[in-house]
Design an enzyme around this catalytic site. Structure first.
Site, PDB file in Angstrom:
ATOM      1  N   CYS B 137       5.695  11.936   2.783  1.00 27.00           N
ATOM      2  CA  CYS B 137       4.537  12.331   1.833  1.00 27.00           C
ATOM      3  C   CYS B 137       4.790  12.330   0.336  1.00 27.00           C
ATOM      4  CB  CYS B 137       3.882  13.556   2.290  1.00 27.00           C
ATOM      5  SG  CYS B 137       2.636  14.240   1.268  1.00 27.00           S
ATOM      6  N   ASN B 202       4.651   5.284   5.681  1.00 28.75           N
ATOM      7  CA  ASN B 202       3.717   6.350   5.100  1.00 28.75           C
ATOM      8  C   ASN B 202       3.249   5.717   3.683  1.00 28.75           C
ATOM      9  OD1 ASN B 202       2.842   8.995   4.145  1.00 28.75           O
ATOM     10  ND2 ASN B 202       4.476   9.612   5.490  1.00 28.75           N
ATOM     11  N   THR B 203       2.617   6.543   3.030  1.00 30.02           N
ATOM     12  CA  THR B 203       1.561   5.948   1.796  1.00 30.02           C
ATOM     13  C   THR B 203       2.412   5.793   0.804  1.00 30.02           C
ATOM     14  OG1 THR B 203       1.360   8.276   1.089  1.00 30.02           O
ATOM     15  CG2 THR B 203      -0.500   7.189   2.566  1.00 30.02           C
ATOM     16  N   CYS B 345     -17.555 -29.781   1.784  1.00 29.78           N
ATOM     17  CA  CYS B 345     -17.417 -29.099   0.365  1.00 29.78           C
ATOM     18  C   CYS B 345     -18.764 -28.779  -0.180  1.00 29.78           C
ATOM     19  CB  CYS B 345     -16.721 -29.979  -0.610  1.00 29.78           C
ATOM     20  SG  CYS B 345     -16.623 -29.721  -2.279  1.00 29.78           S
ATOM     21  N   CYS B 355      -6.689 -25.287  -9.850  1.00 30.35           N
ATOM     22  CA  CYS B 355      -5.340 -26.058  -9.849  1.00 30.35           C
ATOM     23  C   CYS B 355      -5.156 -26.615 -11.293  1.00 30.35           C
ATOM     24  CB  CYS B 355      -5.374 -27.436  -8.752  1.00 30.35           C
ATOM     25  SG  CYS B 355      -4.126 -28.130  -8.500  1.00 30.35           S
ATOM     26  N   CYS B 385       0.911 -25.808  -2.509  1.00 27.45           N
ATOM     27  CA  CYS B 385       1.077 -24.460  -2.792  1.00 27.45           C
ATOM     28  C   CYS B 385       0.157 -23.469  -2.036  1.00 27.45           C
ATOM     29  CB  CYS B 385       0.929 -24.204  -4.441  1.00 27.45           C
ATOM     30  SG  CYS B 385      -0.444 -24.140  -4.872  1.00 27.45           S
ATOM     31  N   CYS B 388      -5.529 -23.754  -3.628  1.00 21.25           N
ATOM     32  CA  CYS B 388      -6.883 -24.245  -3.429  1.00 21.25           C
ATOM     33  C   CYS B 388      -7.443 -23.848  -2.034  1.00 21.25           C
ATOM     34  CB  CYS B 388      -6.989 -25.414  -3.771  1.00 21.25           C
ATOM     35  SG  CYS B 388      -5.605 -26.596  -2.437  1.00 21.25           S
ATOM     36  N   CYS B 392     -10.792 -21.532  -1.702  1.00 21.38           N
ATOM     37  CA  CYS B 392     -11.994 -22.211  -1.288  1.00 21.38           C
ATOM     38  C   CYS B 392     -12.825 -21.139  -0.449  1.00 21.38           C
ATOM     39  CB  CYS B 392     -11.606 -23.397  -0.449  1.00 21.38           C
ATOM     40  SG  CYS B 392     -13.173 -24.200   0.199  1.00 21.38           S
TER      41      CYS B 392
END
Lengths: 452, 425
Positions: B137, B202-203, B345, B355, B385, B388, B392
């Site tokens: 906690c 825990n948080t 598309c 991009c 990478c 996109c 999308c």
């Protein structure tokens, strides 16, 4: 004398169809009720924030729609309104009156896979209403005074848009308006259910907040003012007079009481308070296929007419009224008859109706009558068969195809005189196109004055 | 329907879905509703030594998306504020009424041997299946030397775990805090102390937002705010990494793991289990939607198992662990490229601008002769990478396609351009 009576319009909406969104619809309340904050949040989040967005391209005023919708979604509705108004100072009217279904919303990419566009018009109204409801200074600043003065003829969307942009660019503007109120067709020519709560007047008041604009009312071109005199007194003139005259059917009895232009009917309704005092026939015929025809037909039905028949000489697909507007007529109980043209007005001391001849396309594609006729009874006939320019007072300017000829800088053939709106041939005869014309003309006038 | 029963730290459970120690498990009323809804077990809200704590009013802050969906909650509520005897009595009743459901007692005490042992024994006597040590906690209790104040010191984690293991003969779960530099240090400490399992995370310590009208962090308590514990789907990635680190470390891989951290859907639960969790705990999803979310957790996991041919959860538990590697073990010769399917598309242009502005200028936008825009990947510029692909809005419009290569796999330590390798030669 006309025998038309004002109907007792039931608050329960018993006299009209189901197009009104709220149960207490009196026939004149908002066609599309304003968005709540929750609706604006949900709908703004449907926008994909497209790059080089198709909706922007589809808007005659090129409002940066993805940017303003994003601002709504981030809790910045006043910033959204400024984005809208910087491109279109009458974004509030356009949000209400634009046929978005054939403009921005038709281009929305959400149509492609989901068949449901983002409701750009409603979001635009949410943002502009939000800003206008606040007691804030006018959102745009004027450039330093140029000392130049511009006369604008007509306080409609084109004239006011031109005046606002010219004032913003530092010029002083005087607007000459023939009628007693500003706004042009926003005030006089759109169905009441599109422009509730005196919006046209509130918008003009907001627009004038920029400063540097004076409006003279009751100044009609050809009567109280002339282009030549304005040219002498001002550094430039902008003509935004719209289409001041209407087409006729060319039938005997057209002057008979009860036969009227749809546009005049709308104008009277818009100036009547309470709206339920507006007289309307029991059986109304509307002739035409444009948005004004639909406005008149729906409004007549909502005023309490028993039967409204809209007659158009071609098919539904040929109507210039959008599909949405056509559906609106049908859901309001308007009977639409296609492929028929008026051939006679029937009267016997009082208006009885109209005779129509069925039409078709011949082998060469020309519209011809079939010889078969039918009658529709009517005690009121509204003509919505197009408006035309009043040429009398436009001496010195070339007119072609019923429109003032302008170059790419909105300059007429009279040097120093510019024009825009429905009186020129730019795009469709829409408020949004007129606003764009006025804005672009002001920018062109500014360049003209600087080079002079 | 696949069999969802599972075993964690020697405890049999009807399904791997337990409610975590938190407000939803504070009393019998909630726990009964949870069991009726279908949860396999609960970890009772943390019990402490009487007198009970006193909680403040105004306890949760929220991280919304722009559509007001809750991505995360932070809370400043302390442990159970009811007398220990009341909680233990209700635990006994629940055990008697729901003998097939698991109840774990969560506990916390000051760092004193007697305190931990006495409390653990009292809780064990109530009939719980196991004990969970709340060492995580991050708000309030840590200021009193408990919670994360203990969990952040590996020696204390080990000590407390050992004390409790010595005092009871039921399984012990040591619950770990993510507010540390290296989760393995605390996990190893718990293991050395004899823990049967670790529960994590825990948080996360956090300030979730600021009221910019009043200039006060939220949640506001009479004009002031404090840091609190962050939970909900936003913390899931942090939790997944920590679970995986423990599951793949040679020192801790034998520890059972009760996975916690933003589990909202059945797929989240599968991911936690694939990375090393033997069962999972849920809190925020239930707080947002109610206990009924367990229905989809059960049904979704079961459907997925049927589709994949799994007949028990053990068959996919830890199945992804062997594939979790250090960066240095990745193949530098692997190449993947984005492929845009023009049929799917919708021409929003988001891939192009992302991009163009922020990546490798590898997606062109050209006007189509028939109108509209065509988006195409420039293979020579695309580094694979995935940006996109992720942004999308249309599923399956952009895919990442591996490029065929004749090159053998090569890691960075083996790479000819690695300066360390060159220096070694």
């Amino acid at each position: 004398m006309t025998t038309l009576q004002a109907k007792q319009v039931s608050k329960s909406g018993a006299i009209h169809g189901g197009a009104g969104h709220n149960a207490a619809d009196d026939g004149f309340s908002d066609l599309h009720p304003a968005y709540s904050t929750l609706q604006a949040m949900a709908e703004s989040n449907r926008c994909l924030y497209c790059y080089d967005a198709p909706c922007v391209t589809a808007c005659p005023t090129s409002i940066d729609i993805p940017t303003f919708i994003r601002k709504i979604s981030t809790g910045n509705p006043d910033g959204a309104a400024k984005t809208i108004l910087s491109a279109n100072i009458m974004g509030g009217t356009c949000a209400r009156a634009c046929p978005t279904e054939v403009l921005c919303e038709q281009a929305c990419v959400r149509n492609v896979a989901e068949d449901t566009a983002v409701e750009i018009g409603s979001l635009q109204r949410f943002a502009v209403d939000h800003l206008m409801a606040r007691d804030l200074p006018h959102p745009f600043k004027r450039a330093p005074e140029t000392g130049k003065s511009i006369a604008v003829v007509g306080a409609g969307p084109a004239g006011l848009s031109c005046a606002h942009r010219a004032a913003m660019l530092g010029h002083n503007v005087t607007v000459f308006e023939a009628k007693a109120k500003p706004g042009g067709l926003n005030e006089y020519g759109l169905a009441a259910y599109k422009m509730t709560n005196d919006f046209a007047q509130r918008e003009v008041e907001f627009l004038l907040g920029i400063g540097g604009i004076r409006i003279e009312y009751g100044k009609a071109l050809g009567k109280d003012i002339s282009i030549d005199a304005l040219k002498d007194s001002y550094d430039a003139v902008f003509v935004g007079v719209g289409l001041g005259s209407t087409n006729n059917l060319g039938l005997k009895g057209e002057e008979f009481p009860g036969v009227d232009d749809a546009i005049s009917f709308i104008e009277k309704l818009r100036q009547t308070e309470p709206k339920s005092d507006m007289p309307v026939g029991n059986n109304v015929i509307v002739i035409g296929g444009g948005n004004t025809a639909i406005d008149a037909a729906v409004q007549a039905k909502r005023l309490g007419a028993d039967e409204v028949t809209l007659v158009y000489r071609r098919g539904a697909e040929n109507m210039s009224a959008t599909e949405f507007e056509q559906d609106l007529a049908k859901t309001n109980g308007v009977v639409v008859r296609y492929w028929a043209k008026p051939v006679a007005i029937k009267a016997n001391g009082k208006l009885l109706g109209m005779e129509f001849e069925k039409t078709e396309l011949d082998a060469s594609g020309k519209l011809v009558g079939t010889g078969e006729t039918f009658e529709v009874r009517a005690d009121q006939i509204l003509k919505a068969i197009g408006q035309k320019i009043k040429t009398d007072d436009l001496a010195g300017m070339e007119i072609a195809g019923g429109k003032i000829v302008v170059d790419e800088n909105y300059q007429t053939t009279a040097p120093g005189v510019f024009a825009g709106g429905d009186c020129i041939k730019s795009g469709e005869d829409l408020t949004v196109q007129s606003v764009e014309d006025g804005k672009q003309a002001a920018i062109a006038i500014d360049a003209f004055l600087k080079s002079a | 329907m696949a069999d969802l029963s599972c075993k964690i730290a020697g405890i049999d459970s009807l399904n791997p879905f337990w409610l975590a120690s938190a407000p939803p498990t504070d009393k019998k009323y909630n726990v009964v509703r949870a069991f009726e809804a279908g949860w396999g077990g609960v970890v009772w809200k943390t019990l402490g030594i009487d007198p009970p704590v006193i909680n403040v009013s105004s306890r949760y802050g929220a991280h919304h998306d722009q559509n007001r969906r809750l991505l995360g909650i932070n809370n400043i509520e302390l442990i159970s504020d009811r007398p220990l005897a009341v909680n233990l009595q209700e635990i006994r009743e629940c055990r008697a009424e729901y003998p097939d459901h698991v109840i774990i007692g969560s506990m916390m005490a000051p760092i004193e041997e007697r305190a931990w042992k006495d409390l653990a024994q009292q809780i064990a006597e109530s009939g719980v299946h196991g004990i969970e040590l709340n060492l995580g906690c991050p708000h309030g209790m840590c200021e009193r030397g408990m919670g994360s104040a203990i969990g952040q010191v590996p020696e204390m984690v080990e000590q407390v775990t050992r004390w409790v293991k010595e005092s009871v003969d039921i399984p012990v779960f040591t619950k770990l805090t993510p507010n540390i530099t290296n989760i393995l240090w605390s996990a190893e400490a718990a293991y050395k102390g004899g823990a049967d399992a670790v529960s994590l995370i825990n948080t996360v310590n956090s300030i979730i937002s600021v009221d910019i009208d009043q200039m006060v962090p939220e949640p506001m308590v009479d004009g002031k705010g404090t840091h609190g514990g962050y939970c909900g789907s936003a913390v899931k990635p942090i939790a997944l990494n920590m679970v995986a680190e423990i599951a793949r470390s040679p020192e801790t891989k034998n520890l059972h793991i009760s996975g916690i951290g933003g589990i909202t859907t059945w797929k989240d639960a599968v991911e936690f289990m694939a990375l090393g969790s033997n069962a999972v705990q849920v809190c925020t999803a239930a707080m947002i939607y109610g206990f009924r979310v367990v229905d989809d957790l059960i049904d979704g996991m079961s459907q997925w198992m049927d589709d994949k041919g799994y007949t028990s959860v053990e068959q996919f538990t830890r199945a992804a662990v062997p594939q979790v590697a250090d960066w240095n073990e990745l193949n530098m010769n692997f190449d993947t490229k984005a492929v845009i399917n023009p049929d799917n598309c919708i021409e929003c242009g988001r891939c192009h601008i992302a991009c163009e502005d922020t990546s490798h200028q590898a997606i062109t936008m050209t006007a189509k002769p028939e109108g509209g825009r065509l988006f195409e990947v420039v293979d020579e510029e695309c580094v694979g990478c995935n940006l996109c692909y992720h942004i999308c809005p249309v599923p399956d419009c952009i895919t990442m396609e591996p490029v065929k290569t004749d090159k053998p796999p090569m890691t960075w330590p083996e790479h000819p351009l690695n300066p360390m390798r060159m220096a070694a030669e």
